[in-house]
Each structure stands twice: as structure tokens, then as C-alpha cells.
Design a protein around this motif. Structure first.
Motif, PDB file in Angstrom:
ATOM      1  N   GLU A 176       0.622  -1.001  -0.294  1.00  0.00           N
ATOM      2  CA  GLU A 176       0.047  -0.440  -0.007  1.00  0.00           C
ATOM      3  C   GLU A 176       0.690   1.367   0.001  1.00  0.00           C
ATOM      4  O   GLU A 176       0.505   1.792  -0.739  1.00  0.00           O
ATOM      5  N   ARG A 177       1.852   1.677   0.609  1.00  0.00           N
ATOM      6  CA  ARG A 177       3.149   2.410   0.485  1.00  0.00           C
ATOM      7  C   ARG A 177       3.815   3.255  -0.957  1.00  0.00           C
ATOM      8  O   ARG A 177       4.044   3.936  -0.915  1.00  0.00           O
ATOM      9  N   LEU A 178       4.105   1.245  -0.970  1.00  0.00           N
ATOM     10  CA  LEU A 178       4.547   1.560  -2.158  1.00  0.00           C
ATOM     11  C   LEU A 178       4.343   2.294  -3.516  1.00  0.00           C
ATOM     12  O   LEU A 178       4.115   3.037  -4.132  1.00  0.00           O
ATOM     13  N   ASN A 179       2.152   1.667  -3.799  1.00  0.00           N
ATOM     14  CA  ASN A 179       1.584   2.044  -4.594  1.00  0.00           C
ATOM     15  C   ASN A 179       1.359   3.606  -4.411  1.00  0.00           C
ATOM     16  O   ASN A 179       1.262   4.031  -5.460  1.00  0.00           O
ATOM     17  N   ALA A 180       1.509   4.370  -3.216  1.00  0.00           N
ATOM     18  CA  ALA A 180       1.259   5.154  -2.896  1.00  0.00           C
ATOM     19  C   ALA A 180       2.705   6.906  -3.368  1.00  0.00           C
ATOM     20  O   ALA A 180       2.355   7.420  -3.708  1.00  0.00           O
ATOM     21  N   ARG A 181       3.195   5.746  -3.694  1.00  0.00           N
ATOM     22  CA  ARG A 181       4.477   6.580  -4.680  1.00  0.00           C
ATOM     23  C   ARG A 181       5.093   6.546  -4.970  1.00  0.00           C
ATOM     24  O   ARG A 181       5.958   6.401  -6.115  1.00  0.00           O
ATOM     25  N   GLY A 182       4.094   5.286  -5.999  1.00  0.00           N
ATOM     26  CA  GLY A 182       4.182   5.442  -7.744  1.00  0.00           C
ATOM     27  C   GLY A 182       4.685   3.979  -8.496  1.00  0.00           C
ATOM     28  O   GLY A 182       4.203   3.859  -8.921  1.00  0.00           O
ATOM     29  N   GLY A 183       4.905   3.065  -6.742  1.00  0.00           N
ATOM     30  CA  GLY A 183       4.647   1.876  -7.064  1.00  0.00           C
ATOM     31  C   GLY A 183       5.744   1.459  -7.855  1.00  0.00           C
ATOM     32  O   GLY A 183       7.111   1.867  -7.551  1.00  0.00           O
ATOM     33  N   ILE A 184       6.319   0.463  -9.174  1.00  0.00           N
ATOM     34  CA  ILE A 184       7.405  -0.423  -9.030  1.00  0.00           C
ATOM     35  C   ILE A 184       7.494  -0.030 -10.221  1.00  0.00           C
ATOM     36  O   ILE A 184       6.684  -0.176 -12.114  1.00  0.00           O
ATOM     37  N   ASP A 185       8.953   1.416 -10.427  1.00  0.00           N
ATOM     38  CA  ASP A 185       8.330   2.229 -12.610  1.00  0.00           C
ATOM     39  C   ASP A 185       7.237   2.277 -13.322  1.00  0.00           C
ATOM     40  O   ASP A 185       7.154   2.304 -14.440  1.00  0.00           O
ATOM     41  N   GLY A 186       6.251   3.085 -12.193  1.00  0.00           N
ATOM     42  CA  GLY A 186       4.870   3.681 -12.448  1.00  0.00           C
ATOM     43  C   GLY A 186       4.096   2.064 -12.724  1.00  0.00           C
ATOM     44  O   GLY A 186       3.017   3.295 -12.121  1.00  0.00           O
ATOM     45  N   ARG A 187       3.899   1.379 -12.272  1.00  0.00           N
ATOM     46  CA  ARG A 187       3.626   0.294 -12.204  1.00  0.00           C
ATOM     47  C   ARG A 187       2.806   0.193 -10.485  1.00  0.00           C
ATOM     48  O   ARG A 187       3.905  -0.383 -10.002  1.00  0.00           O
ATOM     49  N   PRO A 188       1.592  -0.030 -10.663  1.00  0.00           N
ATOM     50  CA  PRO A 188       0.721  -0.560  -9.032  1.00  0.00           C
ATOM     51  C   PRO A 188       1.408  -2.250  -8.711  1.00  0.00           C
ATOM     52  O   PRO A 188       1.530  -2.622 -10.056  1.00  0.00           O
ATOM     53  N   VAL A 189       1.141  -2.619  -7.646  1.00  0.00           N
ATOM     54  CA  VAL A 189       1.104  -3.162  -7.168  1.00  0.00           C
ATOM     55  C   VAL A 189      -0.061  -4.057  -6.614  1.00  0.00           C
ATOM     56  O   VAL A 189      -0.863  -4.003  -6.385  1.00  0.00           O
ATOM     57  N   GLU A 190      -0.578  -4.937  -7.734  1.00  0.00           N
ATOM     58  CA  GLU A 190      -1.833  -5.805  -7.021  1.00  0.00           C
ATOM     59  C   GLU A 190      -1.680  -7.148  -6.512  1.00  0.00           C
ATOM     60  O   GLU A 190      -1.197  -7.961  -7.131  1.00  0.00           O
ATOM     61  N   VAL A 191      -2.790  -6.726  -4.809  1.00  0.00           N
ATOM     62  CA  VAL A 191      -2.408  -7.826  -4.351  1.00  0.00           C
ATOM     63  C   VAL A 191      -3.437  -8.814  -4.112  1.00  0.00           C
ATOM     64  O   VAL A 191      -4.129  -8.542  -4.350  1.00  0.00           O
ATOM     65  N   ARG A 192      -3.239  -9.689  -4.490  1.00  0.00           N
ATOM     66  CA  ARG A 192      -4.191 -11.231  -4.678  1.00  0.00           C
ATOM     67  C   ARG A 192      -4.072 -11.896  -3.431  1.00  0.00           C
ATOM     68  O   ARG A 192      -3.327 -12.100  -3.140  1.00  0.00           O
TER      69      ARG A 192
END
Length: 445
Positions: free
Chosen positions: A77-93
């Protein structure tokens, strides 16, 4: 710095199995969730999907296994709020396997080889009571990063990377010929630092509990302790009688092969009989902020609680990495060492995914798996991470060495904390300095 085996701790966590034989059923759709990003990704940006399998509704209680999941989710959640990974969000399943082998296999199937095109690139922070799907994960070459070794899967299969590392060949056979090895560093620590010489081991008259107690007794005797053993009835335990005998025997340390409820009742009995002990030693699973509630009826024993593990105390907020963890998990309300280790597992995946993205290979299972092999070292001095992975200092260096033969001794390091009312868990020394060359004792899981 060389990394120690966590086999003894794995056996301790395996005692959760004594509470119930998990029966399986197929999972309803509501137990398989995906969680997207709190930010809006750019048009055309595809998410990076990861899976988290947790025995959230296991027979041993709703909160028993959720710590690593909660820590990993907070990181993403913190990572996505900061832009994810090279602009790609991480979707947690997420998938709750219900604590059963059937449910675990169902979760593995849905996450790694479904037909909807939404398969995950990796599993993160797996915490399963019965990891029945482990061989399927390995066969599919899906990296499983930072899982908790409740059982022998992380010392059996390639592509599975437990949060504590492994020396085992991981060629499809448990450990070395079906045997795992655990060190005596905990007992060495209390002998060296506190002069402890007499130890008591309390167990149930139940197979799993008794087997682990025998391993603890062997380790204590290898370190020169006089050992007192106490066995209580699983159905109708008389903890007061055991506590009275421990007082009579004058034990310095009390260790156990009990579940969390049994630990609390033993502590209460020790207070009731007025036993004076140097330490009531517990493991990483009980290293939580809920101690005042869990041990509310035993203030003397509560303040003799010590925890040992392989990760930096979540109370050490003088460390930048711990402060970030605490900030990121503030909304959880409680804190635990398992949450911190789940956070570290998610960090590890993130570093792997970023390295793959920056190398131009894409965030694929194969690339992430290759990074994991290198970041954990290869034991031959060839990997870029040969000193092991530390998650910015949150972990004692984690290694995967694939040793052909089990070690007779091992240089091992230990994180130690003591509970004190009003202060919480107080670190005792530095986890990268409390190190010992200790014997490794074989056991069959």
C-alpha cells in the motif's frame, strides 16, 4: 556473516498443528480476493500481481497467521502510494486457505495457474498451516518469497525462499535425507549472558509437543544444562502442579512445547506458586504488542518473558527501517515481529521486481527467481548477494546455500528482546553481534 538455520524455530511453530487436525473444503469465491492500488495508474499501465496465501481462518484462531500478510499488505500500500514499481502498481491477490491442505491447493491453483490471464508473478509472505501446494508452486517455478517455515516445505523445494533462509539442498527431499538441523544458540546465549545452568521444558502428553520437547532437551544438554522435564495432560493440564515442581527444582529458564494459551496458563501458575525464574523463553510468533492482554493475570512471569528470533525488534525505532515499518503499519493498531517479517518479504519482492524492470527483461517469474537466488547468495562467493539479504537491516542476513552435507556446527546470530511493562519489548544487545559457533542437531520433522 553466515546465516543460521531456523529449523528449531520451524519445529516450534509446527506445534500449532497439535490444536486441531485441519479438515478441508473447497473455498468460496469470497475467500479469494484481489486488492488493487489506492492510486490511479496511468492509462495502459498493467499491474504487477502478487499473491499472499494465509491460513486466516485456520482452526487455531483468526489471528494466528495473519501477521505476515498484514505487514506485506502495508508495504505494498505504501509502495503504490509512492508510484509503485517504475510506475506500475502492485496488485495484491489474497487467498485464505482455511488452514487445510485442500484449501491450500485450491489457493495455489487459483493464483499460479488459473485461466483468466491474471496469474501472479510471485507469492509473498506465505503463512500456511498446511502448505500442501508447495510442490505445485515449485514445479511451476513460481518464486515464493519470504514465507514462514511452518513445516518443512522451505527446506525441501527449489523456488521457495523462506524468510529465514536455508542451507538444505532443496532438491525435492526434506533437508538432508529427511533430516533437518537446528542450532543451540538460544541456550548458549542464556548460559553466556545470564549464567543460566538449570532449565525446565514443559510439554503436553501429545506426539508433536513431546517430539519438540525432546529436541529442546537435547539442545540444552548439549550446552551443559541440567534439565528438568514436565509433562501435562493435553485435555486437562495441571499447570499448577508443574509450576510447583519447577519452583522446587530451582530452574533458571523455562522453555516449552505448548500453544499460546498453554503458555499464558503456565505463566499464571508460575506466579501463583511464587516461582522465581531468570527467563520464560518464547519464540518470534509470540513477540507481539498484545503481551499485556495475553498475560494479564501473571505480572511477574510477564516481566520475565524473553523472545528470540532472526529479525530486528519492531520496537527499535532508532533504526530508520523500523521507523518506516511502524509508520506504514500504524493503522493496524497492534504490532508484531511477524508483521515486520511480512513487510521485509514484500521489500524483497520489490527489490527483485525493480531490478528486473531496470534490466529491461520485464518482471517475470524467471527474472524474479534469478534475483532471489543471487540476493540470498550461493554459498560459493559468486553471487552479488553472497553476504545474504537483510531488508535494510531488518533481518539477520538471509542465505540459501544448498550445502551438500549438513553442517556439524554453525556460526549463528540471534535477535533477543525482553518484555518490560511500560517499555514493551526491549532489545538485548545487537542481533548482528550476538553470535555463536554452535552445534547443529538433527531431527525429523
Amino acid at each position: 556473516m553466515r546465516r543460521r538455520l531456523r529449523a528449531a524455530e520451524s519445529a516450534a511453530l509446527g506445534l500449532l498443528l497439535l490444536l486441531s487436525a485441519a479438515c478441508g473444503s473447497r473455498l468460496p469465491e469470497s475467500d479469494f480476493e484481489h486488492r488493487g492500488t489506492p492510486t490511479t495508474p496511468a492509462a495502459g499501465t498493467t499491474p504487477i500481481r502478487v499473491g499472499i496465501i494465509t491460513s486466516a481462518t485456520s482452526p487455531v484462531g483468526a489471528a494466528a497467521f495473519t501477521g505476515p500478510r498484514d505487514g506485506a499488505e502495508a508495504w505494498f500500500e505504501r509502495l503504490n502510494a509512492r508510484g509503485g514499481i517504475d510506475g506500475r502498481p502492485v496488485e495484491v491477490r489474497l487467498c485464505d486457505d482455511g488452514g487445510s491442505g485442500v484449501g491450500n491447493n485450491e489457493c495455489v491453483h487459483r493464483l499460479i495457474d488459473g485461466n483468466d490471464g491474471n496469474n501472479v508473478v510471485a507469492l509473498v509472505a506465505t503463512t500456511a498451516l498446511d502448505y500442501a501446494g508447495a510442490s505445485r508452486v515449485s514445479h511451476a517455478r513460481v518464486p515464493d518469497i519470504g514465507g514462514q517455515p511452518i513445516g518443512a516445505a522451505y527446506d525441501t523445494y527449489p523456488h521457495l525462499y523462506g524468510i529465514y533462509g536455508s542451507l538444505a539442498p532443496r532438491d525435492g527431499t526434506v533437508g538432508w535425507g529427511g533430516r533437518l538441523y537446528g542450532g543451540t544458540e538460544v541456550y548458549r546465549y542464556f548460559a553466556r549472558e545470564h549464567g543460566a545452568r538449570t532449565a525446565a521444558v514443559v510439554s503436553y502428553n501429545q506426539a508433536a509437543s513431546a517430539a519438540y520437547a525432546r529436541l529442546v532437551v537435547r539442545g540444552l544438554k548439549a550446552e551443559g544444562y541440567d534439565v528438568v522435564t514436565e509433562e501435562v495432560d493435553f485435555a486437562l493440564p495441571n499447570f499448577r502442579a508443574a509450576a510447583a515442581d519447577l519452583k522446587e527444582q530451582g530452574a533458571d529458564l523455562v522453555l516449552d512445547a505448548l500453544d499460546t494459551h498453554g503458555n499464558a496458563r503456565l505463566c499464571e501458575a508460575l506466579d501463583d506458586v511464587g516461582a522465581e525464574i531468570t527467563a520464560k523463553v518464547t519464540n518470534v510468533q509470540n513477540w507481539t504488542s498484545t503481551v499485556p492482554e495475553d498475560y494479564k493475570d501473571s505480572p511477574r512471569c510477564r516481566n520475565a518473558l524473553w523472545a528470540t528470533g532472526s529479525s530486528r525488534n519492531y520496537e527499535d525505532t532508532d533504526q530508520a527501517a523500523v521507523r518506516e515499518f511502524r509508520d506504514g503499519t500504524e493503522k493496524l493498531g497492534t504490532h508484531s515481529q511477524w508483521q515486520l517479517e511480512g513487510w521485509a518479504a514484500a521489500m524483497w519482492f520489490t527489490e527483485a521486481a525493480r531490478a528486473c524492470a531496470q534490466a529491461g527483461t520485464g518482471v517475470t517469474r524467471a527474472c524474479v527467481d534469478d534475483f532471489m537466488n543471487r540476493s540470498g547468495g550461493d554459498g560459493q562467493g559468486n553471487g552479488e548477494g553472497d553476504d545474504g539479504y537483510t531488508a535494510d537491516g531488518l533481518l539477520i542476513p538471509v542465505r540459501f546455500e544448498r550445502a551438500a552435507e549438513p553442517p556439524r556446527t554453525r556460526w549463528t546470530c540471534l535477535s533477543v528482546a525482553r518484555w518490560q511493562d511500560g517499555r514493551g519489548w526491549v532489545s538485548q544487545g545487537d542481533m548482528n553481534a550476538d553470535c555463536f559457533d554452535v552445534p547443529q542437531l538433527a531431527y525429523r520433522p
